[in-house]
Write a protein that holds these residues in place. Structure first.
Motif, PDB file in Angstrom:
ATOM      1  N   CYS A   1       7.982  -5.507   2.273  1.00  0.00           N
ATOM      2  CA  CYS A   1       6.978  -6.147   3.035  1.00  0.00           C
ATOM      3  C   CYS A   1       7.759  -7.891   2.760  1.00  0.00           C
ATOM      4  O   CYS A   1       6.882  -8.328   3.935  1.00  0.00           O
ATOM      5  N   ALA A   2       9.520  -7.954   2.773  1.00  0.00           N
ATOM      6  CA  ALA A   2       9.509  -9.279   3.268  1.00  0.00           C
ATOM      7  C   ALA A   2       9.881  -9.317   5.139  1.00  0.00           C
ATOM      8  O   ALA A   2       9.351 -10.400   5.205  1.00  0.00           O
ATOM      9  N   ASP A   3       9.627  -8.638   5.495  1.00  0.00           N
ATOM     10  CA  ASP A   3      10.101  -9.141   6.638  1.00  0.00           C
ATOM     11  C   ASP A   3       9.297  -7.573   7.451  1.00  0.00           C
ATOM     12  O   ASP A   3       9.023  -7.950   8.197  1.00  0.00           O
ATOM     13  N   MET A   4       9.594  -6.704   7.871  1.00  0.00           N
ATOM     14  CA  MET A   4       9.822  -5.832   8.680  1.00  0.00           C
ATOM     15  C   MET A   4       8.158  -4.942   8.796  1.00  0.00           C
ATOM     16  O   MET A   4       7.312  -5.434   9.381  1.00  0.00           O
ATOM     17  N   LEU A   5       7.595  -4.803   7.281  1.00  0.00           N
ATOM     18  CA  LEU A   5       6.331  -5.342   7.344  1.00  0.00           C
ATOM     19  C   LEU A   5       5.224  -6.030   7.802  1.00  0.00           C
ATOM     20  O   LEU A   5       4.350  -6.036   8.806  1.00  0.00           O
ATOM     21  N   SER A   6       5.513  -7.998   7.638  1.00  0.00           N
ATOM     22  CA  SER A   6       5.243  -8.626   7.894  1.00  0.00           C
ATOM     23  C   SER A   6       5.041  -8.601   9.397  1.00  0.00           C
ATOM     24  O   SER A   6       4.907  -9.241  10.120  1.00  0.00           O
ATOM     25  N   THR A   7       6.452  -8.892   9.590  1.00  0.00           N
ATOM     26  CA  THR A   7       7.191  -9.249  11.005  1.00  0.00           C
ATOM     27  C   THR A   7       6.128  -7.852  12.485  1.00  0.00           C
ATOM     28  O   THR A   7       5.268  -8.434  12.957  1.00  0.00           O
ATOM     29  N   GLY A   8       5.929  -6.544  12.010  1.00  0.00           N
ATOM     30  CA  GLY A   8       5.531  -5.602  12.817  1.00  0.00           C
ATOM     31  C   GLY A   8       4.590  -5.504  12.232  1.00  0.00           C
ATOM     32  O   GLY A   8       3.512  -5.455  13.459  1.00  0.00           O
ATOM     33  N   PHE A   9       3.356  -5.259  11.193  1.00  0.00           N
ATOM     34  CA  PHE A   9       2.461  -6.238  11.752  1.00  0.00           C
ATOM     35  C   PHE A   9       1.713  -6.933  12.046  1.00  0.00           C
ATOM     36  O   PHE A   9       0.772  -6.937  13.178  1.00  0.00           O
ATOM     37  N   MET A  10       2.293  -8.517  12.054  1.00  0.00           N
ATOM     38  CA  MET A  10       1.914  -9.098  12.808  1.00  0.00           C
ATOM     39  C   MET A  10       1.787  -9.340  15.010  1.00  0.00           C
ATOM     40  O   MET A  10       1.372  -9.658  15.388  1.00  0.00           O
ATOM     41  N   GLY A  11       2.723  -8.074  14.481  1.00  0.00           N
ATOM     42  CA  GLY A  11       2.353  -7.860  16.322  1.00  0.00           C
ATOM     43  C   GLY A  11       1.646  -6.999  16.658  1.00  0.00           C
ATOM     44  O   GLY A  11       0.615  -7.279  17.178  1.00  0.00           O
ATOM     45  N   ALA A  12       0.633  -6.418  16.104  1.00  0.00           N
ATOM     46  CA  ALA A  12      -0.449  -5.783  15.576  1.00  0.00           C
ATOM     47  C   ALA A  12      -1.139  -6.669  15.876  1.00  0.00           C
ATOM     48  O   ALA A  12      -2.173  -6.943  16.819  1.00  0.00           O
TER      49      ALA A  12
ATOM     50  N   ARG B   1       2.905 -16.020  -0.025  1.00  0.00           N
ATOM     51  CA  ARG B   1       2.076 -14.901  -1.881  1.00  0.00           C
ATOM     52  C   ARG B   1       1.316 -14.476  -1.346  1.00  0.00           C
ATOM     53  O   ARG B   1       0.854 -13.364  -1.367  1.00  0.00           O
ATOM     54  N   LEU B   2      -0.073 -14.202  -0.687  1.00  0.00           N
ATOM     55  CA  LEU B   2      -1.249 -13.994  -0.221  1.00  0.00           C
ATOM     56  C   LEU B   2      -0.944 -12.907   0.644  1.00  0.00           C
ATOM     57  O   LEU B   2      -1.011 -11.780   0.648  1.00  0.00           O
ATOM     58  N   ARG B   3      -0.372 -13.558   1.612  1.00  0.00           N
ATOM     59  CA  ARG B   3       0.518 -12.132   2.760  1.00  0.00           C
ATOM     60  C   ARG B   3       1.377 -11.312   2.361  1.00  0.00           C
ATOM     61  O   ARG B   3       0.913 -10.147   2.032  1.00  0.00           O
ATOM     62  N   MET B   4       2.634 -11.563   1.474  1.00  0.00           N
ATOM     63  CA  MET B   4       2.299 -10.598   0.527  1.00  0.00           C
ATOM     64  C   MET B   4       1.899  -9.693  -0.094  1.00  0.00           C
ATOM     65  O   MET B   4       2.692  -9.022  -0.672  1.00  0.00           O
ATOM     66  N   GLU B   5       1.272 -10.528  -1.184  1.00  0.00           N
ATOM     67  CA  GLU B   5       0.075  -9.664  -1.427  1.00  0.00           C
ATOM     68  C   GLU B   5      -0.589  -8.851  -1.307  1.00  0.00           C
ATOM     69  O   GLU B   5      -1.235  -7.577  -1.751  1.00  0.00           O
ATOM     70  N   ARG B   6      -1.201  -8.860  -0.296  1.00  0.00           N
ATOM     71  CA  ARG B   6      -1.944  -8.400   0.817  1.00  0.00           C
ATOM     72  C   ARG B   6      -1.031  -6.421   1.420  1.00  0.00           C
ATOM     73  O   ARG B   6      -1.667  -5.501   1.433  1.00  0.00           O
ATOM     74  N   LEU B   7       0.593  -7.850   1.548  1.00  0.00           N
ATOM     75  CA  LEU B   7       0.898  -5.729   1.889  1.00  0.00           C
ATOM     76  C   LEU B   7       0.898  -4.678   1.106  1.00  0.00           C
ATOM     77  O   LEU B   7       1.398  -3.636   1.269  1.00  0.00           O
TER      78      LEU B   7
ATOM     79  N   GLU C   1       0.258   0.488  -2.029  1.00  0.00           N
ATOM     80  CA  GLU C   1      -0.499   0.779  -3.440  1.00  0.00           C
ATOM     81  C   GLU C   1      -1.358   2.003  -2.944  1.00  0.00           C
ATOM     82  O   GLU C   1      -1.564   2.735  -3.574  1.00  0.00           O
ATOM     83  N   ALA C   2      -1.987   1.559  -1.960  1.00  0.00           N
ATOM     84  CA  ALA C   2      -3.238   2.763  -1.180  1.00  0.00           C
ATOM     85  C   ALA C   2      -2.590   3.586  -0.331  1.00  0.00           C
ATOM     86  O   ALA C   2      -3.076   4.599   0.620  1.00  0.00           O
ATOM     87  N   LYS C   3      -1.458   3.628  -0.754  1.00  0.00           N
ATOM     88  CA  LYS C   3      -0.624   4.613   0.706  1.00  0.00           C
ATOM     89  C   LYS C   3      -0.744   5.168   2.115  1.00  0.00           C
ATOM     90  O   LYS C   3      -0.840   5.425   1.574  1.00  0.00           O
ATOM     91  N   ARG C   4      -0.961   3.519   2.008  1.00  0.00           N
ATOM     92  CA  ARG C   4      -0.872   4.004   4.189  1.00  0.00           C
ATOM     93  C   ARG C   4      -0.072   3.755   5.071  1.00  0.00           C
ATOM     94  O   ARG C   4      -0.245   4.663   6.070  1.00  0.00           O
ATOM     95  N   LEU C   5       1.421   3.228   4.135  1.00  0.00           N
ATOM     96  CA  LEU C   5       2.659   4.067   4.866  1.00  0.00           C
ATOM     97  C   LEU C   5       3.333   4.516   3.793  1.00  0.00           C
ATOM     98  O   LEU C   5       3.458   3.528   2.758  1.00  0.00           O
TER      99      LEU C   5
END
Length: 349
Positions: A147-158, A298-304, A309-313
């Motif tokens: 979540c620290a970078d890969m999800l946060s940056t990749g999702f930001m692209g979308a 914090r909010l961004r990290m909690e959402r990721l 937790e929901a096992k989306r990926l």
């Protein structure tokens, strides 16, 4: 404590450093897991200028070691995730909705840039209450660290790509950030996702994370193929996830008028990035070029973490190598030189 540092441009190694001390609103975290990023290689190559004995790394999780007197929500022993970007949340840029730019352009990018990074036994975190996130008990460190970078940056692209539900998306390059942009595009409701990639193992991962089609630039013309797939229209959103002039130009050329070019690539060399004039509608195509730096906080990290937790990926499918921190020199070599079909390297402490 032991730290893995950029000694100077082109040279890395271990050195001993004193444990950091928290300021009143800060925390010190004992590192438990970290990931190596291509940005670390860019830094060592001089992408952000000369640095001396700078601790590398910006993707990590750990346990709180110490907190400052003004920290309210975290205590020693808490398992925490820290975003790669740690903004100053009281800064005017943050209040204006651009926390990653706090203080100055890219000012939220502190780890392994303006201060020591996370490749050490302990690391310092500013604005702890706003930049730390507690890791749920059912998420392991090797998962949460993504979540620290890969999800946060990749999702930001979308997110910045203005993807319409059912829209068409092309993600140029399927490295770790591109793979998470592919996953993010699917989560945002894309109807067709095209991954551009030549490496077979990354093509496989791209399909796993949501790519419907793969275009291999070594065997076919990317622009012709994507226009063929879209009935000549081009895509609604092109996500540039490499950071190369030619790739950015391709992104413009494959995006329909009124579409969005979402850039998450790191342009580590060259003075300019070119926009193809004709395909840009000679400046009047109604295309949007969106950019951004990995969102932190914090909010961004909690959402990721909630997505996990929901096992989306499952981001750990990108983990091709695992090394102990003591073997960091070899780990960095594998990542830096792209050896052994590497995708992402996990470091355990």
């Amino acid at each position: 404590m032991k730290a893995f540092v950029m000694k100077e441009i082109g040279r890395v190694g271990f050195m001993e450093k004193p444990l950091p001390e928290p300021g009143p609103g800060d925390a010190v975290v004992k590192t438990t897991s970290a990931l190596i990023c291509t940005s670390d290689s860019h830094t060592v190559q001089g992408g952000i200028g000369p640095r001396e004995d700078l601790t590398l790394g910006h993707e990590a999780v750990g346990t709180v070691h110490a907190v400052g007197s003004e920290v309210k929500d975290f205590r020693p022993g808490d398992r925490v995730l820290v975003g790669a970007i740690t903004p100053d949340w009281g800064d005017l840029a943050s209040q204006n909705g651009f926390p990653s730019q706090s203080g100055e352009p890219l000012g939220g990018f502190k780890f392994a840039n303006r201060k020591d990074g996370v490749f050490a036994d302990y690391f310092h975190v500013n604005d702890a209450d706003a930049n730390l996130a507690k890791i749920p008990d059912d998420i392991s460190d090797d998962v949460a660290v993504y979540c620290a970078d890969m999800l946060s940056t990749g999702f930001m692209g979308a997110e910045k790509g203005n993807i319409p539900i059912g829209g068409t998306v092309a993600v140029l390059a399927q490295g770790p950030v591109g793979l998470m942009a592919t996953a993010g595009a699917r989560l945002r409701g894309a109807g067709r996702v095209v991954g551009v990639e030549s490496v077979a193992s990354r093509q496989k991962l791209a399909r796993e994370y949501g790519a419907d089609e793969i275009v291999d630039f070594t065997s076919e013309d990317v622009i012709e193929r994507i226009h063929e797939l879209t009935g000549g229209e081009g895509v609604d959103t092109a996500i540039e996830a490499l950071g190369a002039d030619i790739t950015f130009q391709t992104a413009v050329k494959i995006t329909k008028p009124g579409g969005t070019i979402s850039n998450i690539g790191y342009f580590g060399e060259g003075e300019f990035v070119r926009i193809p004039r004709v395909e840009w509608g000679v400046g009047m195509s109604d295309q949007t070029i969106a950019t951004g730096l990995c969102p932190g906080g914090r909010l961004r990290m909690e959402r990721l973490l909630r997505v996990l937790e929901a096992k989306r990926l499952d981001p750990t499918h990108m983990t091709t190598h695992t090394f102990r921190f003591d073997d960091m020199e070899r780990a960095f070599e594998v990542s830096d030189q792209k050896l052994e079909d590497v995708v992402k390297v996990l470091i355990t402490f």
